[in-house]
Scaffold this active site. Structure first.
Site, PDB file in Angstrom:
ATOM      1  N   TYR A 192      -1.525   2.726  -3.314  1.00 53.22           N
ATOM      2  CA  TYR A 192      -2.170   1.862  -2.324  1.00 53.22           C
ATOM      3  C   TYR A 192      -2.953   2.674  -1.309  1.00 53.22           C
ATOM      4  O   TYR A 192      -2.661   3.841  -1.046  1.00 53.22           O
ATOM      5  CB  TYR A 192      -1.137   1.006  -1.584  1.00 53.22           C
ATOM      6  CG  TYR A 192      -0.251   1.791  -0.635  1.00 53.22           C
ATOM      7  CD1 TYR A 192      -0.626   2.037   0.679  1.00 53.22           C
ATOM      8  CD2 TYR A 192       0.962   2.298  -1.069  1.00 53.22           C
ATOM      9  CE1 TYR A 192       0.176   2.763   1.539  1.00 53.22           C
ATOM     10  CE2 TYR A 192       1.776   3.029  -0.221  1.00 53.22           C
ATOM     11  CZ  TYR A 192       1.382   3.253   1.086  1.00 53.22           C
ATOM     12  OH  TYR A 192       2.179   3.990   1.922  1.00 53.22           O
ATOM     13  N   PHE A 202      -4.740   3.897   7.663  1.00 47.27           N
ATOM     14  CA  PHE A 202      -3.515   4.365   8.314  1.00 47.27           C
ATOM     15  C   PHE A 202      -2.537   5.012   7.341  1.00 47.27           C
ATOM     16  O   PHE A 202      -1.636   5.734   7.750  1.00 47.27           O
ATOM     17  CB  PHE A 202      -2.828   3.241   9.093  1.00 47.27           C
ATOM     18  CG  PHE A 202      -2.366   2.074   8.253  1.00 47.27           C
ATOM     19  CD1 PHE A 202      -1.208   2.131   7.519  1.00 47.27           C
ATOM     20  CD2 PHE A 202      -3.112   0.904   8.227  1.00 47.27           C
ATOM     21  CE1 PHE A 202      -0.782   1.048   6.758  1.00 47.27           C
ATOM     22  CE2 PHE A 202      -2.695  -0.188   7.470  1.00 47.27           C
ATOM     23  CZ  PHE A 202      -1.530  -0.106   6.727  1.00 47.27           C
ATOM     24  N   ASP A 203      -2.709   4.789   6.042  1.00 45.93           N
ATOM     25  CA  ASP A 203      -1.795   5.409   5.080  1.00 45.93           C
ATOM     26  C   ASP A 203      -2.372   5.278   3.680  1.00 45.93           C
ATOM     27  O   ASP A 203      -3.151   4.352   3.385  1.00 45.93           O
ATOM     28  CB  ASP A 203      -0.419   4.743   5.141  1.00 45.93           C
ATOM     29  CG  ASP A 203       0.656   5.545   4.414  1.00 45.93           C
ATOM     30  OD1 ASP A 203       0.430   6.745   4.167  1.00 45.93           O
ATOM     31  OD2 ASP A 203       1.723   4.982   4.115  1.00 45.93           O
ATOM     32  N   ILE A 222       7.947  -4.716   3.792  1.00 49.99           N
ATOM     33  CA  ILE A 222       7.635  -5.772   4.758  1.00 49.99           C
ATOM     34  C   ILE A 222       7.439  -7.099   4.019  1.00 49.99           C
ATOM     35  O   ILE A 222       7.064  -7.120   2.839  1.00 49.99           O
ATOM     36  CB  ILE A 222       6.388  -5.419   5.594  1.00 49.99           C
ATOM     37  CG1 ILE A 222       5.181  -5.132   4.691  1.00 49.99           C
ATOM     38  CG2 ILE A 222       6.672  -4.251   6.522  1.00 49.99           C
ATOM     39  CD1 ILE A 222       3.896  -4.882   5.445  1.00 49.99           C
ATOM     40  N   TYR A 248       4.172  -5.628  10.645  1.00 52.36           N
ATOM     41  CA  TYR A 248       4.983  -4.858  11.597  1.00 52.36           C
ATOM     42  C   TYR A 248       5.030  -5.497  12.983  1.00 52.36           C
ATOM     43  O   TYR A 248       5.433  -4.850  13.941  1.00 52.36           O
ATOM     44  CB  TYR A 248       4.462  -3.425  11.675  1.00 52.36           C
ATOM     45  CG  TYR A 248       4.728  -2.659  10.393  1.00 52.36           C
ATOM     46  CD1 TYR A 248       5.995  -2.171  10.108  1.00 52.36           C
ATOM     47  CD2 TYR A 248       3.731  -2.461   9.456  1.00 52.36           C
ATOM     48  CE1 TYR A 248       6.251  -1.483   8.924  1.00 52.36           C
ATOM     49  CE2 TYR A 248       3.969  -1.783   8.266  1.00 52.36           C
ATOM     50  CZ  TYR A 248       5.233  -1.297   8.011  1.00 52.36           C
ATOM     51  OH  TYR A 248       5.481  -0.633   6.833  1.00 52.36           O
ATOM     52  N   PHE A 264      -3.963  -3.989   2.282  1.00 47.17           N
ATOM     53  CA  PHE A 264      -3.500  -3.046   1.268  1.00 47.17           C
ATOM     54  C   PHE A 264      -4.296  -3.268  -0.017  1.00 47.17           C
ATOM     55  O   PHE A 264      -4.309  -4.370  -0.570  1.00 47.17           O
ATOM     56  CB  PHE A 264      -2.009  -3.251   0.971  1.00 47.17           C
ATOM     57  CG  PHE A 264      -1.103  -2.788   2.074  1.00 47.17           C
ATOM     58  CD1 PHE A 264      -0.680  -1.477   2.142  1.00 47.17           C
ATOM     59  CD2 PHE A 264      -0.683  -3.683   3.046  1.00 47.17           C
ATOM     60  CE1 PHE A 264       0.167  -1.054   3.162  1.00 47.17           C
ATOM     61  CE2 PHE A 264       0.163  -3.271   4.065  1.00 47.17           C
ATOM     62  CZ  PHE A 264       0.584  -1.948   4.125  1.00 47.17           C
TER      63      PHE A 264
END
Length: 479
Positions: A192, A202-203, A222, A248, A264
């Site tokens: 992802y 962010f990731d 999540i 989150y 994502f």
């Protein structure tokens, strides 16, 4: 002065001279302005508005794609610079390095900002000019903003969602063949990229060069991702957009700010269920298929090994030699032992092995990823029938009643390993006996000898020596 101010612009400076008849005349102002005084004013216009003014919106950047705009009751995250009409800065979210997060259209903002944010797209930039009666009015805010001040906000919208939103799924690629879709309780491996709505990364699992591996539908990820990963195929690519109450939340996490919508882009590499067994698909079976493989048989076969997404792991064809094993002896993973059962020479089959019957969570470093489903395309080339379970050597005919004496070549009443080995080799060479195929001769013979050498002194006596059918069931592999 009424005449002199007409037509002025904000930040315009004028020097105004007013004769007495248009000022305070022959009376003047006691103690301040004498009678018949000509007045001189150095005027700088800071602000102006009209009671009929409305909020003014000037969009100076709008993304090409605008799938959604701000509506009443939406929650938004935006950056702004707040200035007066003359350009004086009174506030900035950029300086605080934190977005301003709020609901729109329900009174959490000044009325002019509530109006000015409506209709914006994520990524849009606009200037919102608000007259004082739609801002802080006659009193100001008691801090930086004076009474009757017009306000100018330079806004960039970073994020928006509604508390009623669920996740949004955009399918980017679905394989033509999709025999199975993920369900709650399945274990997935996927790559992802995670971004915010404005595109900020962010990731990424790609940057770690490792898939993200997790159960789905059981709260391991999540809530929005738990839902978004259901119903996917191996090889599928989809975009999952998750509102903060399914991500989150208000607090955020790490690089993810509070109340952020998450995007994502995922690629499903494989998935399985812990209850899965080996899947066998027969691709070709010879017409003469009477001798089937069983535990203990010695097999020679070719294979191509790959992951579910088609990534090739290994191939005997590229090595130019077959893979040879004794079936059921633990020389291969459990799933392969299962997949090679009941196969005839010339048969070709595809064997799909879940990780708990393959290389498990750890995989094989540098070769097989952890928790990977394996696909083997197999062709059985040769089968040598094995011995009955528990036997390492069998006789093809009648057993001599004087067996110990025949093995004890020097007739000293003791058999050494060398004598024992020479005798077994002679029986195999003459066809009178058969060893279990696929094992090292010396290891088999030593194992047989050790089982007969009951006191462990390196010698076998007539009292120690027994045939298999003379033994109590002790689990030894003996004669």
């Amino acid at each position: 002065m009424d005449q002199a101010l007409v037509g002025m612009c904000v930040n315009e400076r004028r020097f105004v001279q007013i004769p007495p008849k248009l000022a305070y005349g022959s009376e003047g102002v006691s103690g301040v302005i004498p009678p018949n005084a000509v007045l001189h004013f150095d005027v700088l216009l800071i602000d102006l508005w009209n009671s009929e003014d409305e909020v003014q919106v000037q969009t100076y950047f709008k993304p090409e794609k605008c799938p959604r705009t701000v509506q009443v009751s939406d929650f938004v995250r935006y950056h702004y610079n707040g200035t007066f009409l003359d350009g004086t800065l009174f506030d900035s979210s950029h300086n605080r390095m934190r977005t301003y997060d709020t609901y729109v259209g329900i009174g959490w903002l000044i009325p002019g900002m509530d109006q000015g944010l409506l209709g914006m797209c994520v990524g849009e930039k606009r200037i919102i000019t608000i007259p004082p009666f739609l801002a802080y009015g006659e009193e100001g805010d008691g801090k930086e903003i004076p009474g009757q001040a017009s306000l100018v906000f330079d806004v960039v919208l970073l994020d928006l969602h509604n508390p009623k939103d669920g996740i949004a799924i955009e399918n980017q690629h679905v394989p033509e063949s999709c025999e199975r879709r993920s369900q709650a309780g399945d274990f997935l491996r996927y790559h992802y990229n995670g971004t915010l709505l404005d595109g900020t990364l962010f990731d990424s699992s790609y940057s770690r060069n490792r898939t993200y591996d997790t159960y789905v539908g059981q709260g391991y990820v999540i809530a929005g991702m738990d839902e978004g990963l259901l119903g996917v195929c191996t090889g599928e690519k989809r975009r999952i957009i998750i509102p903060p109450h399914l991500g989150y939340g208000e607090e955020g996490r790490g690089k993810i700010p509070g109340s952020a919508v998450l995007v994502f882009d995922i690629h499903v590499v494989d998935f399985h269920n812990p209850s899965d067994s080996v899947s066998i698909t027969v691709n070709y079976k010879p017409s003469n298929c009477t001798v089937l493989s069983k535990k203990g048989d010695y097999l020679k076969y070719h294979y191509n090994a790959s992951l579910l997404d088609g990534t090739l792991l290994d191939s005997t064809h590229s090595l130019g030699k077959t893979y040879n094993i004794v079936l059921g002896s633990g020389q291969v993973v459990v799933g392969m032992d299962m997949g090679l059962q009941d196969m005839c020479v010339g048969e070709r089959r595809t064997v799909v092995i879940p990780p708990h019957l393959g290389y498990g969570e750890d995989g094989v470093e540098g070769e097989v990823p952890g928790s990977a489903v394996l696909v083997f395309d197999i062709e059985l080339l040769e089968l040598v029938s094995g011995l009955p379970e528990g036997y390492m050597f069998v006789w093809n005919g009648e057993v001599s009643p004087n067996l110990f004496e025949e093995i004890d070549q020097n007739h000293d009443g003791e058999v050494l390993l060398e004598e024992f080995s020479e005798y077994i080799q002679a029986q195999v060479d003459s066809g009178k006996g058969k060893l279990a195929p696929g094992f090292d001769f010396e290891k088999i013979v030593k194992n047989m000898f050790t089982n007969q050498d009951r006191d462990g002194n390196g010698k076998v006596t007539a009292e120690e020596f027994k045939l298999k059918d003379q033994e109590a069931k002790e689990g030894h592999d003996e004669l």
